[in-house]
Design a protein around this motif. Structure first.
Motif, short mmCIF file in Angstrom:
data_model
loop_
_atom_site.label_atom_id
_atom_site.label_comp_id
_atom_site.label_asym_id
_atom_site.label_seq_id
_atom_site.Cartn_x
_atom_site.Cartn_y
_atom_site.Cartn_z
N ALA A 23 -3.43 9.09 6.11
CA ALA A 23 -3.70 10.23 5.21
C ALA A 23 -4.04 9.80 3.85
N PRO A 24 -4.68 10.85 3.28
CA PRO A 24 -5.30 10.29 1.79
C PRO A 24 -3.94 10.26 0.78
N GLU A 25 -2.79 10.54 0.83
CA GLU A 25 -1.81 10.45 0.00
C GLU A 25 -0.93 9.07 0.01
N VAL A 26 -1.24 8.42 1.42
CA VAL A 26 -0.77 7.07 1.57
C VAL A 26 -1.08 6.10 0.57
N ASN A 27 0.14 5.55 -0.24
CA ASN A 27 -0.31 4.39 -1.02
C ASN A 27 0.32 3.33 -0.93
N GLU A 28 0.54 2.28 -1.52
CA GLU A 28 1.11 0.89 -1.48
C GLU A 28 2.59 0.90 -1.20
N ALA A 29 3.26 1.65 -2.18
CA ALA A 29 4.53 1.76 -2.20
C ALA A 29 5.09 2.34 -0.86
N LEU A 30 4.56 3.38 -0.40
CA LEU A 30 4.80 4.24 0.89
C LEU A 30 4.66 3.01 2.14
#
Length: 578
Positions: A23-30
């Motif tokens: 998903a577009p909102e997924v980042n490294e922290a997640l």
């Protein structure tokens, strides 16, 4: 569900995983939170667009050892991240191996209820699966087809032979060898039999259309498309038994006069194919026009509302022969404040640029001089922006991205497959260890990664995200006494900012702007996420002192004012110019 690790030489980087369909909102922290229970993680990188910094929908997760990576693949594949099912596979750095159709099969006529996991479970009986996917729409609904990529071609052949024409779910599926789009398009050129006919007379019947095409070969079907009330839409299709007959019909009848109208005959194509053909045609015309007037076309800005195209022509006609002039307008006919003017030769255009930009040459009745330069195509402008961004990024230190302290750092001498180091503005500094001594071992955290009793290596007094730094105290050293700090006032909320003016000034001079830049980046991102890096760079490259930059952090209204000024420079509009 168990996935075997590929053992051949084409998979050398066995501790690196590819994670797709994010998903577009997924980042490294997640992703770190998602994978951390599988084992010690070396680094994580979400791949992003170089200009917009938006996620491209895939990432690389690098583990310290193969067993942890394999555990993550076996337990987390086809599970949801932020509501969207992810696809995990071994990272394959060789593009030829990724694009090869060896071992890849295509399954169509899939039951819409079948998920990627169920498709994987069905075909895993035939061999080791590298990748499996059911194609879905943006809202997650199945498109009715999917792909399974086996490690070995013989496993794929066995799956095709066994499952083809069998009932899967509630529908009979077709299982075929995967053929790339390029190969399919090439094959169509030599096998098509369906002819598209346009510009038909409204009174022409299907029988008359069939009689017109019958001399060229046997016809299997003929149809004129009509509206709901039976009126001809003046186009139709004629399908021949063989390809050669269709080609002869097109070559002979295209452009011929029927009922006073010139027929158009061509290969029947899907809508997507027609759009691609038209796109290629218009791009070709555009390239020819750009090459023809290269260096002769001018871009003119600061055109005020009352200025007309005739006014521009009178102003520029003294420099040479004008081929065309155009002021851009909106849907209401209001000038957008810029336009284009084309000369017959590059020399005339260059002379106009020199003369019009010499001094303050203002048109009658205007308040500001025109800005005149050579017109550049959008592709060239984007390329220049990307190059400028890369030059800015080259000087940035390695480290995790703001808000994602787990990714994009690699110990010296280590280059994990699938995730080369990423540099971009706003990264905090990370202390690197010397080669040799102190190298990380599997299972132990590396610099830039959280772990028991480990500091991330930020300069003393520098605080990430408002959290207090973890002090590393050697057992033989006495615990240092903290120096008394003045209580933060409402105008200087140190705990909220995660940094104080005093701690900034304790840093070396070359680290001060880097430290405050990281904090500015986070604040600016809340207001202008698409221009965060550029605006941060503009503020730091200004002649402002550290005290003035820190004042922007303390007073958000001042920062917003500077952000708006930067946006008006980066995205000029007629309103901003007035």
């Amino acid at each position: 569900m168990t996935t075997k690790t590929p053992q051949d030489d084409s998979f050398p980087q066995l501790a690196s995983l590819y994670v797709g369909d994010l998903a577009p909102e997924v980042n490294e922290a997640l992703l770190f939170e998602f994978f951390k229970d599988s084992g010690a993680i070396s680094s994580i990188r979400v791949c992003r667009d170089s200009l917009t910094r938006r996620s491209l929908g895939y990432a690389y997760v690098n583990f310290h050892n193969r067993a942890d990576a394999e555990r993550a693949l076996n337990t987390l594949n086809n599970t949801p991240i932020s509501g969207k099912v992810c696809r995990i596979m071994w990272s394959q750095r060789d593009p030829s191996a990724r694009k090869s159709s060896v071992g890849n099969i295509f399954i169509k006529n899939l039951d819409p209820e079948i998920t990627t996991q169920e498709l994987y479970d069905t075909f895993s009986a035939f061999g080791n699966i590298l990748s499996c996917k059911v194609a879905t729409t943006k809202d997650g609904r199945s498109k009715g087809f999917g792909f399974v990529h086996f490690e070995k071609q013989e496993d794929a052949d066995k799956a095709i032979e066994t499952v083809d024409q069998k009932i899967l779910g509630k529908m009979q599926v077709n299982v075929l060898k995967f053929v790339s789009k390029k190969e399919r398009e090439k094959a169509k050129e030599n096998v098509w039999c369906n002819v598209y006919v346009n510009n038909l007379p409204s009174e022409l019947t299907e029988q008359e259309l069939e009689d017109l095409f019958k001399p060229f070969g046997n016809i299997t079907s003929c149809k004129i498309m009509t509206s709901s009330d039976g009126v001809s839409r003046e186009f139709g299709f004629v399908n021949f038994e063989d390809h050669d007959s269709a080609v002869n019909a097109v070559e002979s009848l295209n452009g011929t006069d029927v009922g006073g109208k010139a027929l158009f005959c061509g290969r029947a194509m899907k809508k997507s194919e027609r759009e691609q053909v038209l796109k290629n045609k218009f791009e070709s015309i555009k390239r020819e026009r750009l090459n023809k007037f290269q260096g002769s076309n001018l871009f003119i800005k600061n055109i005020e509302d009352h200025i007309t195209e005739d006014d521009l022509t009178k102003e520029f006609e003294g420099f040479g022969e004008i081929k065309s002039v155009k002021i851009m307008t909106d849907a209401n006919g209001q000038s957008k404040g810029f336009g284009f003017l084309c000369f017959s030769t590059p020399d005339e255009a260059q002379n106009a640029i020199i003369e019009m930009n010499k001094g303050d040459r203002i048109l009658p009745g205007c308040t500001k001089p025109l800005f005149v330069t050579l017109h550049e195509p959008k592709e060239v402008r984007l390329q220049k922006l990307a190059q400028a961004q890369m030059l800015r990024n080259k000087g940035m230190p390695r480290g995790p991205m703001p808000g994602a302290p787990y990714g994009n750092y690699y110990p010296p001498g280590v280059a994990p497959g699938g995730a080369p180091p990423m540099y971009y503005y706003g990264q905090p500094p990370v202390m690197q260890r010397p080669m040799g001594a102190g190298m990380p071992t599997p299972g132990m955290p590396t610099p830039g990664m959280p772990g028991p009793g480990f500091s991330q290596g930020y300069p003393e007094g520098f605080v990430m995200g408002g959290m207090p730094p973890h002090q590393q105290i050697a057992p033989s050293q006495p615990e240092p006494q903290p120096e008394p700090q003045p209580e933060p006032t409402p105008q200087q909320p140190a705990s909220a900012l995660g940094i104080t003016l005093a701690s900034l000034k304790e840093l070396p001079e070359n680290k001060q702007r880097l430290a405050i830049g990281e904090k500015l980046y986070i604040q600016i991102q809340k207001h202008e996420p698409n221009l965060t890096g550029k605006i941060t760079g503009m503020l730091l490259q200004s002649n402002w002192s550290i005290e003035e930059l820190f004042d922007l952090l303390v007073h958000e209204e001042k920062l917003v004012e500077r952000i708006n000024e930067a946006v008006s420079v980066l995205n000029p509009t007629p309103e901003a110019d007035e």
